[in-house]
Scaffold this motif. Structure first.
Motif, mmCIF file in Angstrom:
data_model
loop_
_atom_site.group_PDB
_atom_site.id
_atom_site.type_symbol
_atom_site.label_atom_id
_atom_site.label_comp_id
_atom_site.label_asym_id
_atom_site.label_seq_id
_atom_site.Cartn_x
_atom_site.Cartn_y
_atom_site.Cartn_z
ATOM 1 N N GLY A 102 0.822 -1.214 0.031
ATOM 2 C CA GLY A 102 -0.039 -0.042 0.025
ATOM 3 C C GLY A 102 0.909 1.271 -0.195
ATOM 4 N N GLU A 103 1.944 1.329 -0.003
ATOM 5 C CA GLU A 103 2.821 2.449 -0.030
ATOM 6 C C GLU A 103 3.465 2.664 -1.423
ATOM 7 O OE1 GLU A 103 6.602 2.079 2.394
ATOM 8 O OE2 GLU A 103 7.290 4.058 1.799
ATOM 9 N N PRO A 104 3.126 3.733 -1.809
ATOM 10 C CA PRO A 104 3.533 4.147 -3.082
ATOM 11 C C PRO A 104 5.093 4.057 -3.338
ATOM 12 C CG PRO A 104 1.989 5.754 -2.522
ATOM 13 C CD PRO A 104 2.333 4.809 -1.093
ATOM 14 N N LEU A 105 5.731 3.465 -3.967
ATOM 15 C CA LEU A 105 7.190 3.535 -4.247
ATOM 16 C C LEU A 105 7.760 4.112 -5.435
ATOM 17 C CD1 LEU A 105 8.474 0.253 -2.630
ATOM 18 C CD2 LEU A 105 8.296 2.348 -1.733
ATOM 19 N N ILE A 106 7.071 3.547 -6.817
ATOM 20 C CA ILE A 106 7.426 3.740 -8.095
ATOM 21 C C ILE A 106 6.287 4.631 -9.005
ATOM 22 C CG2 ILE A 106 8.309 2.859 -10.158
ATOM 23 C CD1 ILE A 106 9.210 0.606 -8.514
ATOM 24 N N ILE A 107 6.565 5.486 -9.572
ATOM 25 C CA ILE A 107 5.776 6.094 -10.319
ATOM 26 C C ILE A 107 6.186 6.077 -11.846
ATOM 27 C CG2 ILE A 107 4.307 7.437 -8.738
ATOM 28 C CD1 ILE A 107 5.946 9.545 -9.299
ATOM 29 N N GLN A 108 5.225 5.898 -12.679
ATOM 30 C CA GLN A 108 5.676 5.953 -14.177
ATOM 31 C C GLN A 108 4.557 6.498 -15.068
ATOM 32 O OE1 GLN A 108 5.153 2.114 -16.095
ATOM 33 N NE2 GLN A 108 7.040 2.320 -17.563
ATOM 34 N N HIS A 109 5.096 7.134 -16.296
ATOM 35 C CA HIS A 109 3.969 7.746 -17.025
ATOM 36 C C HIS A 109 3.987 6.929 -18.511
ATOM 37 C CE1 HIS A 109 2.602 10.770 -20.310
ATOM 38 N NE2 HIS A 109 1.452 10.350 -19.825
ATOM 39 N N PHE A 110 2.909 6.327 -18.660
ATOM 40 C CA PHE A 110 2.998 5.709 -20.110
ATOM 41 C C PHE A 110 4.122 4.795 -19.853
ATOM 42 C CE2 PHE A 110 2.377 5.152 -24.556
ATOM 43 C CZ PHE A 110 0.781 4.871 -24.556
ATOM 44 N N ASP A 111 5.002 4.675 -21.125
ATOM 45 C CA ASP A 111 6.140 3.720 -21.176
ATOM 46 C C ASP A 111 7.325 4.656 -20.562
ATOM 47 O OD1 ASP A 111 4.744 1.695 -21.630
ATOM 48 O OD2 ASP A 111 5.454 1.773 -23.774
ATOM 49 N N GLY A 112 7.248 5.551 -19.849
ATOM 50 C CA GLY A 112 8.471 6.585 -19.652
ATOM 51 C C GLY A 112 9.168 5.866 -18.535
ATOM 52 N N PRO A 113 10.249 6.684 -18.101
ATOM 53 C CA PRO A 113 11.249 6.172 -17.132
ATOM 54 C C PRO A 113 10.310 5.686 -15.592
ATOM 55 C CG PRO A 113 11.310 8.461 -17.433
ATOM 56 C CD PRO A 113 10.638 8.231 -18.441
ATOM 57 N N TYR A 114 10.817 5.306 -14.971
ATOM 58 C CA TYR A 114 10.093 4.853 -13.504
ATOM 59 C C TYR A 114 11.133 5.855 -12.664
ATOM 60 C CZ TYR A 114 8.964 0.477 -15.302
ATOM 61 O OH TYR A 114 8.208 -0.764 -15.895
ATOM 62 N N TYR A 115 10.101 6.626 -11.991
ATOM 63 C CA TYR A 115 10.503 7.697 -10.985
ATOM 64 C C TYR A 115 10.230 6.856 -9.612
ATOM 65 C CZ TYR A 115 9.472 11.001 -14.756
ATOM 66 O OH TYR A 115 9.492 11.529 -15.899
ATOM 67 N N PRO A 116 11.064 6.998 -8.728
ATOM 68 C CA PRO A 116 10.674 6.920 -7.182
ATOM 69 C C PRO A 116 9.966 7.872 -6.776
ATOM 70 C CG PRO A 116 12.727 7.927 -7.349
ATOM 71 C CD PRO A 116 12.489 7.635 -8.601
ATOM 72 N N THR A 117 9.117 7.707 -5.634
ATOM 73 C CA THR A 117 8.205 8.638 -5.088
ATOM 74 C C THR A 117 9.022 9.536 -4.313
ATOM 75 O OG1 THR A 117 7.705 6.910 -3.044
ATOM 76 C CG2 THR A 117 6.014 7.341 -5.120
ATOM 77 N N LEU A 118 8.773 10.725 -3.932
ATOM 78 C CA LEU A 118 9.637 11.688 -3.098
ATOM 79 C C LEU A 118 9.970 11.082 -1.906
ATOM 80 C CD1 LEU A 118 10.873 14.261 -3.625
ATOM 81 C CD2 LEU A 118 8.929 15.545 -2.738
#
Lengths: 220, 212
Positions: A102-118
């Motif tokens: 339940g803790e957000p770790l990774i965000i991604q838009h479409f097929d873009g790069p993976y971002y960590p959450t802040l």
């Protein structure tokens, strides 16, 4: 008769979409980055569904993350153990959030790069390359504005030295003048050397920043 | 890498807790950082938030060392950094304005909360059967889904969150349980805590004669 015609047209349309592989690839390359993915985000309306991720896909994500972030496999293992399934939270406009417990770790838009959450970046600050903005820009960044070049090239800003120049399209952690912790995560719109040269227009597009609606969301 | 290996045994000590760092293959321990409990930012960013005075008070009380670090005179002069004086003044002014705005907003929200009504409605379904709909609980920070679950387990009847005609969420419980629900709200049972009884009204909705 009328409904029949409508049905066939619908079917045609769906075929149309499926058959256009190459076109969608073109779409990916110049897809506009959704600035402010999380400026306005409310879980009740913007989340389309949550699904556990297949283990093969998880493996793909893991290797992609390892290649994109500067993180050791052991550390990634500590934040995202192999045994714990990743949950894919689908949001509007092709934004994906991956959560563990339940803790957000990774965000991604479409097929873009993976971002960590802040929050993750705060815990492991070295995983993304750094850029810095001067003090005057903090206010605007916290309102969700993209970062303009002068704010990065001025005395209070920071860009990596020429021998470690970043290309356009790299994901970066945004730091602020005189502050210890990251303030946002963004995507370089132009390379760091280019920024020095041109020194105007948008330099970094902001994916998530301190105090946006993703920040307010501690658990999903 | 070997230097890191040497560090790891020492590193967890200042890091205090290792919630996510099982020791075996030396994962790098996470940086422990403090978030302001008022505005949820790291304390160094409180000055850009909308509750600086309260953040300051909180930090002074709970972490005096950090307070000195961020708000002592030295820190204040050095942090101005490259910013011009006018810009700094403007920033401070803006912060004050923002804060006043936030306070006003919080006040308005509180007032609205105090004024909002919870309606318990008994709706006639046919002559002897009723459903009970409860509307307005969310204004008091009640999780509707949880409340519905609580009702259904308490009364052993169906209970669900539905949208009414106006598009607002409300809880519909099968059967006439309006009095019991009123009692539950008075007692503040389970998730129904903190609802002032004066704001609760019970109404009855009869089926119109000859209506469909």
């Amino acid at each position: 008769m009328f409904s029949l015609a409508g049905l066939t047209r619908d079917m045609l349309m769906s075929r149309y979409e499926f058959d256009y592989g190459p076109r969608s690839i073109i779409l990916i390359t110049n897809l506009p980055f959704p600035t402010l993915m999380f400026k306005k985000f409310s879980p009740s309306t913007d989340i389309a569904g949550q699904t556990p991720v297949k283990s093969s896909v998880q493996r793909a994500i893991r290797s992609a993350v390892l290649s994109q972030w500067k993180i050791e496999p052991e550390t990634l293992e500590a934040i995202w153990p192999k045994k714990e399934g990743l949950v894919h939270v689908k949001c509007r406009e092709h934004v994906s959030i991956f959560t563990v417990h339940g803790e957000p770790l990774i965000i991604q838009h479409f097929d873009g790069p993976y971002y960590p959450t802040l929050r993750l970046l705060h815990k492991y600050p070295y995983i993304l390359p750094k850029v810095g903005v001067d003090r005057g820009a903090i206010r605007f960044l916290l309102a969700g504005a993209p970062m303009m070049c002068p704010g990065l090239t001025s005395k209070g800003g920071y860009l990596p030295p020429p021998d470690a120049a970043l290309p356009a399209g790299a994901s970066v952690a945004i730091y602020a003048e005189g502050k210890e912790h990251a303030i946002g995560i963004g995507l370089l719109k132009m390379g760091s050397e280019e920024m020095r040269k041109i020194n105007r227009d948008m330099g970094v597009e902001v994916a998530t920043y301190l105090g946006d609606d993703l920040w307010a969301l501690k658990a999903l | 890498m070997p230097s890191k290996k040497n560090q790891t045994p020492a590193a967890p000590a200042p890091a205090a807790e290792q919630s996510e760092g099982p020791p075996p293959p030396d994962p790098v321990p996470p940086v422990q950082l403090l978030y302001c409990s008022v505005c949820s930012f790291p304390p160094e960013y409180c000055e850009f938030g909308s509750s600086l005075t309260r953040c300051k008070e909180w930090l002074k009380e709970n972490h005096p060392d950090l307070f000195d670090k961020y708000y002592s005179d030295d820190a204040l002069t050095s942090k101005v950094g490259t910013l011009s004086l006018e810009a700094q003044a403007k920033l401070e002014e803006d912060t004050a304005k923002k804060e006043a705005k936030a306070v006003a907003k919080a006040d308005a929200a509180l007032k609205k909360k105090l004024a909002s009504q919870v309606t318990i409605k008994r709706i006639e379904r046919n002559k002897r059967k009723h459903v009970t709909s409860i509307h307005g609980l969310e204004a008091f920070g009640v999780d509707l889904k949880k409340a519905a679950k609580q009702f259904s387990s308490k009364f052993a009847t169906g209970s669900s969150v539905t949208k009414n005609l106006q598009g607002h969420d409300e809880i519909v419980v099968q059967g006439d349980v309006s009095d019991e629900i009123l009692e539950m709200i008075e007692a503040g049972a389970g998730v129904l805590k903190g609802i002032p009884v004066d704001n609760v009204e019970v109404v009855e909705e009869k089926k119109k004669k000859g209506g469909d």
